[in-house]
Scaffold this motif. Structure first.
Motif, PDB file in Angstrom:
ATOM      1  N   GLU A 116      37.280  38.459  60.670  1.00  0.00           N
ATOM      2  CA  GLU A 116      36.379  37.869  59.685  1.00  0.00           C
ATOM      3  C   GLU A 116      37.084  37.644  58.358  1.00  0.00           C
ATOM      4  O   GLU A 116      36.775  36.713  57.623  1.00  0.00           O
ATOM      5  CB  GLU A 116      35.162  38.773  59.484  1.00  0.00           C
ATOM      6  CG  GLU A 116      34.224  38.776  60.673  1.00  0.00           C
ATOM      7  CD  GLU A 116      33.013  39.647  60.441  1.00  0.00           C
ATOM      8  OE1 GLU A 116      32.711  39.962  59.275  1.00  0.00           O
ATOM      9  OE2 GLU A 116      32.373  40.005  61.439  1.00  0.00           O
ATOM     10  N   ALA A 117      38.068  38.504  58.038  1.00  0.00           N
ATOM     11  CA  ALA A 117      38.747  38.421  56.747  1.00  0.00           C
ATOM     12  C   ALA A 117      39.515  37.115  56.570  1.00  0.00           C
ATOM     13  O   ALA A 117      39.707  36.662  55.447  1.00  0.00           O
ATOM     14  CB  ALA A 117      39.699  39.607  56.577  1.00  0.00           C
ATOM     15  N   GLY A 122      39.724  28.669  57.067  1.00  0.00           N
ATOM     16  CA  GLY A 122      39.582  27.504  57.926  1.00  0.00           C
ATOM     17  C   GLY A 122      40.512  27.617  59.122  1.00  0.00           C
ATOM     18  O   GLY A 122      40.981  28.706  59.460  1.00  0.00           O
ATOM     19  N   PRO A 123      40.801  26.498  59.786  1.00  0.00           N
ATOM     20  CA  PRO A 123      41.656  26.542  60.964  1.00  0.00           C
ATOM     21  C   PRO A 123      43.026  27.127  60.628  1.00  0.00           C
ATOM     22  O   PRO A 123      43.621  26.790  59.615  1.00  0.00           O
ATOM     23  CB  PRO A 123      41.794  25.072  61.375  1.00  0.00           C
ATOM     24  CG  PRO A 123      40.664  24.375  60.715  1.00  0.00           C
ATOM     25  CD  PRO A 123      40.364  25.144  59.467  1.00  0.00           C
ATOM     26  N   SER A 124      43.497  28.039  61.471  1.00  0.00           N
ATOM     27  CA  SER A 124      44.825  28.630  61.278  1.00  0.00           C
ATOM     28  C   SER A 124      45.359  29.066  62.634  1.00  0.00           C
ATOM     29  O   SER A 124      44.691  28.918  63.649  1.00  0.00           O
ATOM     30  CB  SER A 124      44.754  29.835  60.331  1.00  0.00           C
ATOM     31  OG  SER A 124      44.170  30.948  60.986  1.00  0.00           O
ATOM     32  N   LEU A 125      46.558  29.619  62.632  1.00  0.00           N
ATOM     33  CA  LEU A 125      47.161  30.152  63.854  1.00  0.00           C
ATOM     34  C   LEU A 125      47.224  31.677  63.784  1.00  0.00           C
ATOM     35  O   LEU A 125      48.126  32.304  64.320  1.00  0.00           O
ATOM     36  CB  LEU A 125      48.564  29.568  64.055  1.00  0.00           C
ATOM     37  CG  LEU A 125      48.647  28.045  64.063  1.00  0.00           C
ATOM     38  CD1 LEU A 125      50.080  27.591  64.290  1.00  0.00           C
ATOM     39  CD2 LEU A 125      47.721  27.432  65.097  1.00  0.00           C
ATOM     40  N   ALA A 126      46.237  32.287  63.108  1.00  0.00           N
ATOM     41  CA  ALA A 126      46.214  33.738  62.916  1.00  0.00           C
ATOM     42  C   ALA A 126      46.031  34.488  64.229  1.00  0.00           C
ATOM     43  O   ALA A 126      46.253  35.695  64.283  1.00  0.00           O
ATOM     44  CB  ALA A 126      45.117  34.126  61.931  1.00  0.00           C
ATOM     45  N   GLY A 127      45.649  33.805  65.300  1.00  0.00           N
ATOM     46  CA  GLY A 127      45.507  34.450  66.601  1.00  0.00           C
ATOM     47  C   GLY A 127      46.829  34.657  67.324  1.00  0.00           C
ATOM     48  O   GLY A 127      46.869  35.247  68.403  1.00  0.00           O
ATOM     49  N   MET A 128      47.937  34.212  66.746  1.00  0.00           N
ATOM     50  CA  MET A 128      49.254  34.351  67.365  1.00  0.00           C
ATOM     51  C   MET A 128      49.792  35.762  67.139  1.00  0.00           C
ATOM     52  O   MET A 128      49.678  36.306  66.046  1.00  0.00           O
ATOM     53  CB  MET A 128      50.207  33.309  66.755  1.00  0.00           C
ATOM     54  CG  MET A 128      51.519  33.158  67.479  1.00  0.00           C
ATOM     55  SD  MET A 128      52.538  31.812  66.772  1.00  0.00           S
ATOM     56  CE  MET A 128      51.662  30.369  67.375  1.00  0.00           C
ATOM     57  N   THR A 129      50.370  36.366  68.170  1.00  0.00           N
ATOM     58  CA  THR A 129      50.984  37.692  68.039  1.00  0.00           C
ATOM     59  C   THR A 129      52.345  37.708  68.724  1.00  0.00           C
ATOM     60  O   THR A 129      52.618  36.889  69.614  1.00  0.00           O
ATOM     61  CB  THR A 129      50.104  38.800  68.671  1.00  0.00           C
ATOM     62  OG1 THR A 129      49.919  38.515  70.068  1.00  0.00           O
ATOM     63  CG2 THR A 129      48.760  38.914  67.976  1.00  0.00           C
ATOM     64  N   LEU A 130      53.176  38.646  68.293  1.00  0.00           N
ATOM     65  CA  LEU A 130      54.466  38.900  68.936  1.00  0.00           C
ATOM     66  C   LEU A 130      54.443  40.310  69.493  1.00  0.00           C
ATOM     67  O   LEU A 130      53.930  41.234  68.864  1.00  0.00           O
ATOM     68  CB  LEU A 130      55.616  38.793  67.932  1.00  0.00           C
ATOM     69  CG  LEU A 130      55.913  37.428  67.326  1.00  0.00           C
ATOM     70  CD1 LEU A 130      57.082  37.525  66.358  1.00  0.00           C
ATOM     71  CD2 LEU A 130      56.218  36.404  68.410  1.00  0.00           C
ATOM     72  N   ARG A 143      49.717  38.415  56.216  1.00  0.00           N
ATOM     73  CA  ARG A 143      48.687  37.933  55.301  1.00  0.00           C
ATOM     74  C   ARG A 143      49.224  38.014  53.879  1.00  0.00           C
ATOM     75  O   ARG A 143      50.012  38.892  53.554  1.00  0.00           O
ATOM     76  CB  ARG A 143      47.418  38.800  55.368  1.00  0.00           C
ATOM     77  CG  ARG A 143      46.895  39.069  56.763  1.00  0.00           C
ATOM     78  CD  ARG A 143      46.363  37.808  57.413  1.00  0.00           C
ATOM     79  NE  ARG A 143      45.607  38.120  58.606  1.00  0.00           N
ATOM     80  CZ  ARG A 143      46.053  37.946  59.832  1.00  0.00           C
ATOM     81  NH1 ARG A 143      47.271  37.506  60.027  1.00  0.00           N
ATOM     82  NH2 ARG A 143      45.288  38.212  60.872  1.00  0.00           N
ATOM     83  N   ASP A 144      48.758  37.118  53.015  1.00  0.00           N
ATOM     84  CA  ASP A 144      49.119  37.229  51.606  1.00  0.00           C
ATOM     85  C   ASP A 144      48.125  38.164  50.920  1.00  0.00           C
ATOM     86  O   ASP A 144      47.260  38.756  51.569  1.00  0.00           O
ATOM     87  CB  ASP A 144      49.214  35.850  50.934  1.00  0.00           C
ATOM     88  CG  ASP A 144      47.880  35.139  50.799  1.00  0.00           C
ATOM     89  OD1 ASP A 144      46.813  35.784  50.966  1.00  0.00           O
ATOM     90  OD2 ASP A 144      47.884  33.937  50.504  1.00  0.00           O
ATOM     91  N   THR A 145      48.244  38.313  49.616  1.00  0.00           N
ATOM     92  CA  THR A 145      47.399  39.268  48.899  1.00  0.00           C
ATOM     93  C   THR A 145      45.933  38.864  48.883  1.00  0.00           C
ATOM     94  O   THR A 145      45.069  39.691  48.608  1.00  0.00           O
ATOM     95  CB  THR A 145      47.887  39.448  47.446  1.00  0.00           C
ATOM     96  OG1 THR A 145      47.975  38.163  46.833  1.00  0.00           O
ATOM     97  CG2 THR A 145      49.234  40.127  47.412  1.00  0.00           C
ATOM     98  N   ASP A 146      45.630  37.604  49.209  1.00  0.00           N
ATOM     99  CA  ASP A 146      44.242  37.157  49.300  1.00  0.00           C
ATOM    100  C   ASP A 146      43.763  37.098  50.748  1.00  0.00           C
ATOM    101  O   ASP A 146      42.760  36.464  51.055  1.00  0.00           O
ATOM    102  CB  ASP A 146      44.081  35.779  48.641  1.00  0.00           C
ATOM    103  CG  ASP A 146      44.299  35.847  47.142  1.00  0.00           C
ATOM    104  OD1 ASP A 146      43.856  36.841  46.536  1.00  0.00           O
ATOM    105  OD2 ASP A 146      44.920  34.922  46.587  1.00  0.00           O
ATOM    106  N   ASN A 147      44.513  37.758  51.649  1.00  0.00           N
ATOM    107  CA  ASN A 147      44.181  37.842  53.071  1.00  0.00           C
ATOM    108  C   ASN A 147      44.277  36.517  53.810  1.00  0.00           C
ATOM    109  O   ASN A 147      43.692  36.346  54.875  1.00  0.00           O
ATOM    110  CB  ASN A 147      42.802  38.472  53.287  1.00  0.00           C
ATOM    111  CG  ASN A 147      42.867  39.565  54.331  1.00  0.00           C
ATOM    112  OD1 ASN A 147      43.942  39.948  54.760  1.00  0.00           O
ATOM    113  ND2 ASN A 147      41.732  40.068  54.726  1.00  0.00           N
TER     114      ASN A 147
END
Length: 196
Positions: A116-117, A122-130, A143-147
């Motif tokens: 949720e954070a 908006g659309p991003s690729l935050a679901g990508m993991t290594l 994440r940057d300081t503003d999440n």
């Protein structure tokens, strides 16, 4: 110069300004203690060069090398061009999603992850993991300081037939002894990539 282009240029300038400010804050804060648990870092190194004529959601990776191509849902291919460490302790993955189908493909909501954070970005690729199988660790997009996730954001909701969406995603770098990682992303099989 039309309003849309001015808006895109402003976003690109704001992203560059943010990256520079965060790099300075990392230098002032010092390094990691090397301790046990993974931490969600709130910093960024420079984003890969972006063509100022394209939106914030598009980057231009070096396409001269292909580490791996993974077939995905609905005719999308994920092509990884690089996985590079930098001196700040980051690993930047660059590549592109290519639509090899005969019609436009809508980009899945799952790409943005389920946090949720970061939903407000908006659309991003935050679901990508290594995944580092050697040290049994999973790394999430920084994440940057503003999440906000340090990855391609604000891209179009679809990719036209024969077109590509270039991307980058920045992670904490695995230990120096780790030479390859598994990239996991919704809608694609796991891809093993070499770190340079």
């Amino acid at each position: 110069m039309d309003i849309a282009r001015v808006s895109k240029l402003r976003r690109a300038a704001a992203a560059a300004f943010l990256a520079a400010g965060l790099t300075l804050s990392v230098a002032a804060c010092g390094g990691d203690s090397g301790g046990g648990e993974e931490k969600s870092l709130s910093t960024a190194s420079s984003k890969p060069d972006a063509d100022s004529g394209k939106g914030e959601g598009e980057t231009v990776p070096d396409t001269s090398e292909i580490l791996v191509t993974v077939k995905g849902d609905k005719g999308l291919d994920m092509i990884i061009h690089g996985a590079k460490r930098d001196s700040g302790g980051f690993l930047t993955v660059t590549g592109e999603f290519k639509n090899s189908a005969s019609s436009r493909v809508t980009t899945p909501l799952e790409w943005s992850g389920n946090e949720e954070a970061v939903a407000g970005t908006g659309p991003s690729l935050a679901g990508m993991t290594l995944v580092d199988s050697r040290d049994k660790k999973r790394y999430y997009v920084l994440r940057d300081t503003d999440n906000r996730p340090l990855t391609t954001t604000s891209y179009d909701s679809g990719i036209d037939a024969g077109k590509s969406l270039s991307f980058f995603a920045q992670f904490p770098a695995p230990a120096q002894g780790t030479s390859e990682v598994n990239l996991q992303f919704p809608g694609f099989t796991t891809a093993t990539i070499e770190i340079s």
